[in-house]
Design a protein around this motif. Structure first.
Motif, short mmCIF file in Angstrom:
data_model
loop_
_atom_site.label_atom_id
_atom_site.label_comp_id
_atom_site.label_asym_id
_atom_site.label_seq_id
_atom_site.Cartn_x
_atom_site.Cartn_y
_atom_site.Cartn_z
N UNK B 62 -2.73 -5.05 12.52
CA UNK B 62 -3.26 -4.20 13.58
C UNK B 62 -4.33 -3.28 13.04
N UNK B 63 -4.98 -3.66 11.94
CA UNK B 63 -5.96 -2.79 11.29
C UNK B 63 -5.31 -1.48 10.85
N UNK B 64 -4.08 -1.58 10.41
CA UNK B 64 -3.35 -0.46 9.84
C UNK B 64 -2.89 -0.84 8.44
N UNK B 65 -2.62 0.17 7.65
CA UNK B 65 -2.06 -0.08 6.33
C UNK B 65 -0.90 0.86 6.09
N UNK B 66 -0.07 0.51 5.13
CA UNK B 66 1.08 1.34 4.81
C UNK B 66 1.21 1.46 3.31
N UNK B 67 1.79 2.55 2.88
CA UNK B 67 2.00 2.77 1.45
C UNK B 67 3.35 3.42 1.23
N UNK B 68 3.89 3.18 0.07
CA UNK B 68 5.18 3.79 -0.33
C UNK B 68 4.92 4.54 -1.64
N UNK B 77 -1.31 4.41 7.81
CA UNK B 77 -2.63 5.01 7.90
C UNK B 77 -3.69 3.99 8.31
N UNK B 78 -4.83 4.53 8.70
CA UNK B 78 -6.02 3.73 8.94
C UNK B 78 -7.23 4.64 8.77
#
Lengths: 108, 111
Positions: B62-68, B77-78
């Motif tokens: 969805x043109x989003x990213x995630x981080x841990x 985030x985006x």
């Protein structure tokens, strides 16, 4: 492809009536869960029912794996039961697929 | 007892602006964490999951990213928001295959 189908999309009951919600799956699964989404959006787990019949208070779920379906029966509905009921199945790839929900309205 | 917090509670952002949503869980080490998204009137979809620090698996593009970045933190985030990013974002912890605990959610409106 929609993995999980729910019916009906909406349901209006009078207080004390019973409700029957249906869920069907595109694949055979024994990882079936039911959730309740409050009007504000918060999600609460109701039941995990891999097969057969499971009961929790006024809620009874029946899952028939070979027919790829599950149902949720709510007995003696109360106004506070109003909200959206979601069923979901967990895939082998650690993905939880949700149905589009049944919006339940219980009127006095 | 474990508790899941999400921030912010709600956001109104402009198209093209950046976004960062946070989720943190207290009282549990090495939790399996998940991000879900629900468009208004839409179906809840799993976006990402992470079973350990630094590792994130994407489920829906969805043109989003995630981080841990930390054991107890999961960030969505985006750099450029789209109108289609509007909706309700939920973070969840899954201790077992049949248990799910959700945070209170973040409602995002993109204008």
């Amino acid at each position: 492809e929609q993995q999980v189908q729910q019916s009906p999309a909406s349901l209006v009951l009078q207080e004390a009536e019973n409700a029957e919600l249906q869920c069907s799956f595109s694949i055979f699964t024994n990882q079936v869960q039911w959730f309740y989404q409050r009007p504000g959006g918060r999600l609460v787990s109701l039941l995990y029912n891999p097969s057969g019949t499971k009961q929790s208070g006024r809620l009874t779920s029946t899952t028939v794996i070979k027919e790829r379906r599950s149902s949720l029966h709510i007995s003696s509905s109360q106004i506070t039961d109003s909200g959206t009921y979601l069923c979901a199945m967990l895939s082998n790839y650690n993905v939880l697929y949700f149905g589009s929900g049944t919006k339940l309205t219980v009127e006095p | 007892a474990q508790t899941i917090h999400q921030w912010p509670v709600a956001e109104i952002k402009a198209v093209g602006s950046p976004l960062s949503l946070g989720c943190t869980i207290k009282g549990k080490s090495s939790p399996n964490l998940y991000w879900y998204w629900q468009a208004t009137g839409g179906t809840l979809q799993q976006l990402f999951y992470s079973i350990t620090v630094g590792q994130v698996e994407s489920v829906v593009q969805l043109n989003l990213s995630a981080s841990r970045p930390k054991d107890d933190q999961f960030i969505l985030s985006t750099e450029k928001l789209l109108l289609s990013h509007s909706g309700f974002y939920l973070c969840a912890w899954r201790p077992t295959a049949y248990e799910q605990y959700f945070g209170p959610g973040t409602r995002l409106t993109v204008l």
